[in-house]
Design a protein around this motif. Structure first.
Motif, PDB file in Angstrom:
ATOM      1  N   LEU A 303       0.628  -1.382  -0.005  1.00 58.41           N
ATOM      2  CA  LEU A 303      -0.109  -0.161   0.014  1.00 58.41           C
ATOM      3  C   LEU A 303       0.830   1.392  -0.089  1.00 58.41           C
ATOM      4  O   LEU A 303       0.489   2.155  -0.879  1.00 58.41           O
ATOM      5  N   ARG A 304       1.777   1.376   0.815  1.00 62.51           N
ATOM      6  CA  ARG A 304       2.884   2.485   0.773  1.00 62.51           C
ATOM      7  C   ARG A 304       4.091   1.830   0.030  1.00 62.51           C
ATOM      8  O   ARG A 304       5.099   0.867   0.757  1.00 62.51           O
ATOM      9  N   THR A 305       4.688   2.549  -0.909  1.00 60.16           N
ATOM     10  CA  THR A 305       5.752   2.234  -1.856  1.00 60.16           C
ATOM     11  C   THR A 305       6.966   2.167  -1.116  1.00 60.16           C
ATOM     12  O   THR A 305       8.148   1.622  -1.218  1.00 60.16           O
ATOM     13  N   GLY A 306       6.939   3.235   0.062  1.00 58.64           N
ATOM     14  CA  GLY A 306       8.264   3.732   0.612  1.00 58.64           C
ATOM     15  C   GLY A 306       8.366   2.616   1.924  1.00 58.64           C
ATOM     16  O   GLY A 306       9.335   2.455   2.729  1.00 58.64           O
ATOM     17  N   ARG A 312       6.346  -4.606   5.809  1.00 57.40           N
ATOM     18  CA  ARG A 312       5.607  -5.321   4.971  1.00 57.40           C
ATOM     19  C   ARG A 312       5.374  -6.611   5.899  1.00 57.40           C
ATOM     20  O   ARG A 312       4.446  -7.284   5.663  1.00 57.40           O
ATOM     21  N   LEU A 313       6.358  -7.227   6.670  1.00 52.43           N
ATOM     22  CA  LEU A 313       6.289  -8.302   7.438  1.00 52.43           C
ATOM     23  C   LEU A 313       5.311  -7.977   8.532  1.00 52.43           C
ATOM     24  O   LEU A 313       4.214  -8.936   8.908  1.00 52.43           O
ATOM     25  N   ALA A 314       5.325  -6.905   9.102  1.00 50.58           N
ATOM     26  CA  ALA A 314       4.109  -6.653  10.079  1.00 50.58           C
ATOM     27  C   ALA A 314       2.630  -6.496   9.410  1.00 50.58           C
ATOM     28  O   ALA A 314       1.626  -7.002  10.190  1.00 50.58           O
ATOM     29  N   ARG A 315       2.783  -5.907   8.376  1.00 54.42           N
ATOM     30  CA  ARG A 315       1.281  -6.252   7.575  1.00 54.42           C
ATOM     31  C   ARG A 315       1.031  -7.481   7.316  1.00 54.42           C
ATOM     32  O   ARG A 315      -0.192  -7.942   7.417  1.00 54.42           O
ATOM     33  N   ALA A 316       1.917  -8.668   7.053  1.00 53.26           N
ATOM     34  CA  ALA A 316       1.762  -9.827   6.659  1.00 53.26           C
ATOM     35  C   ALA A 316       1.240 -10.332   7.998  1.00 53.26           C
ATOM     36  O   ALA A 316       0.235 -11.405   8.176  1.00 53.26           O
TER      37      ALA A 316
END
Length: 513
Positions: A303-306, A312-316
């Motif tokens: 969602l956020r490119t930066g 990203r692991l936290a989002r997973a």
């Protein structure tokens, strides 16, 4: 019972009248042309009754003689009608039993006896159909289409015949005319909707679905689902050139069907470009709870490119909690952990999936973890790649025996709307698991590229020197194709394929012969 009571009542009235006449005797005198005739009242009444009976008989004879020709003609017509109806009934039975000779004979008799009535034309057309005489069947249906009473039925017959000779233009014209004449006819509406979907006329198809729902031809839930699918198809078309229109259509589709994965993916991707991350995440999370899908995870993690790999692991991890740690969630965590160089966390996430017949994606993910930590030519990486070639299938988009990596609004086989379902295909292509096989030894070959997530391999001949297509197509399954598990070649010899060659061969979509 009532008839007996009425008879007894009339008999009592007659007896009472006879007794009254007997108790009141009198004389009746008739004077005519100078003659005078006298008689009792009883004799006079008896004479009047006899004269009435005689006159009635004479009238019956006269009218019978006068109407004899018409009676004979009416009786002849009745006999012909009965014979025609009997031929019609026998012809229908012959059509149902599949006897073309008897059907044609009875159809001819029915037409000769009854004329060009709707049922005789229908029997003649059906008899011609089961006899294989398409021209005669089409002529019969054209005659039916010329009659206002049977016009819609004739149009349906012409539609079927046009489909059989693969004349889609004529079939669409017949269906459109039938839908105009009888808006509640189901087959015509479905044919028009199918034609509009085949041409990509998503707006017109949406209007057709709404009209069918308004007429009560389909339930409200199915209508909402089909409208969502059509809006998603329109959003796919406009995503690249008209993002604002595509966003509006995708949001409408999500509102109608929150669990429709393609709609949520497009809406999340476009909202992320607008920097509306909160709304995009909410849509993705709602769809993920219903159907964990790799595309949803891909959009959600980016969602956020930066964001860093740890972000990203936290989002997973958040996706895994939402879906109660479904297998897809573990694969997403393993991929994010591998990108974050947390190989222990990646193995821990995949551990429950590797115990009992891991799927091809699980095997390839394990190979990717080993390659990222120990090198592409490590023995464990090559072992997992070999197991992936024989592993069971992963879920994919399946419709009418077609397996596709990409969702489509209609089936490429039947043209049915909303045909693709995300599920695990039949394991006719998966080879047996061989846990006792020794692990392949490392081979002296070129360094392999990172392992991509390919389509599940199938036991069909593949030309390994042809380039893999950039957009995977449809894979048609064949029920009669025997399942022959591929045997991995030795990898430690001079001619053994490297892991890069195995990955490239696995990446190519295959079609079953």
């Amino acid at each position: 019972m009532w008839r007996a009571l009425v008879f007894l009542a009339l008999l009592a009235v007659a007896a009472y009248g006879a007794v009254w006449i007997a108790d009141h005797p009198g004389t009746v005198t008739v004077v005519w042309n100078g003659y005078e005739i006298g008689m009792s009242l009883a004799i006079a009444l008896t004479g009047v009754l006899v004269a009435a009976i005689v006159l009635g008989l004479i009238w019956a004879v006269v009218t019978g003689v006068i109407g004899l020709p018409a009676s004979i003609s009416r009786s002849t017509r009745e006999r012909r009608r009965n014979k025609g109806l009997a031929s019609l009934s026998r012809g229908m039975i012959a059509v149902g039993s599949g006897d073309p000779l008897a059907a044609r004979r009875h159809a001819g008799d029915a037409e000769r006896l009854l004329g060009s009535q709707p049922l005789t034309l229908l029997l003649k057309a059906q008899a011609a159909q089961i006899s294989g005489d398409r021209d005669a069947a089409e002529q019969a249906f054209k005659r039916m289409a010329d009659d206002p009473e049977t016009r819609v039925l004739g149009l349906r017959g012409l539609f079927v015949e046009a489909r059989r000779r693969e004349d889609e233009g004529a079939a669409r014209a017949y269906a459109s005319e039938a839908a105009r004449l009888a808006p509640s006819v189901t087959w015509a509406n479905e044919a028009v909707l199918e034609a509009q979907c085949a041409d990509g006329e998503w707006s017109a198809a949406t209007e057709t679905v709404e009209r069918r729902a308004a007429l009560g031809l389909m339930d409200k839930h199915a209508a909402r689902r089909q409208r969502a699918v059509l809006l998603t198809a329109a959003a796919q078309r406009h995503e690249a050139g008209e993002p604002d229109t595509a966003t509006e259509q995708a949001l409408k589709a999500v509102k109608l069907a929150p669990d429709l994965v393609p709609a949520a993916v497009i809406a999340g991707r476009l909202l992320a470009r607008r920097n509306d991350l909160r709304k995009a995440a909410k849509i993705i999370e709602a769809a993920w709870k219903a159907t964990p899908h790799p595309e949803l995870a891909k959009v959600y993690l980016n969602l956020r490119t930066g964001d860093s790999a740890r972000d990203r692991l936290a989002r997973a991890e958040n996706l895994a909690k939402l879906s109660s740690w479904e297998p897809e969630s573990r694969l997403v965590i393993a991929q994010a952990a591998t990108e974050a160089k947390d190989f222990g966390r990646a193995r821990e996430a995949l551990a429950p999936l590797t115990d009992d017949r891991p799927t091809a994606r699980v095997c390839r993910m394990m190979a990717r973890i080993e390659a990222a930590e120990h090198g592409a030519e490590s023995g464990r990486s090559r072992e997992w790649l070999a197991r992936a070639a024989r592993a069971p299938r992963d879920p994919a988009w399946v419709a009418d025996g077609i397996i596709s990596e990409r969702w489509a609004p209609v089936s490429p086989v039947s043209g049915r709307l909303d045909a693709f379902v995300w599920k695990t295909p039949p394991e006719i292509l998966a080879g047996p698991e061989d846990d006792d096989a020794p692990a392949p030894a490392p081979a002296s070959a070129e360094p392999a590229a990172p392992v991509a997530i390919p389509t599940t391999p199938v036991p069909a001949p593949v030309t390994t020197d042809s380039p893999a297509p950039s957009t995977p197509g449809f894979l048609q399954t064949g029920a009669g194709t025997p399942s022959v598990p591929p045997t991995p070649a030795p990898v430690n010899g001079p001619t053994g394929p490297s892991s890069a060659t195995q990955a490239a061969a696995a990446d190519r979509p295959r079609r079953i012969a």
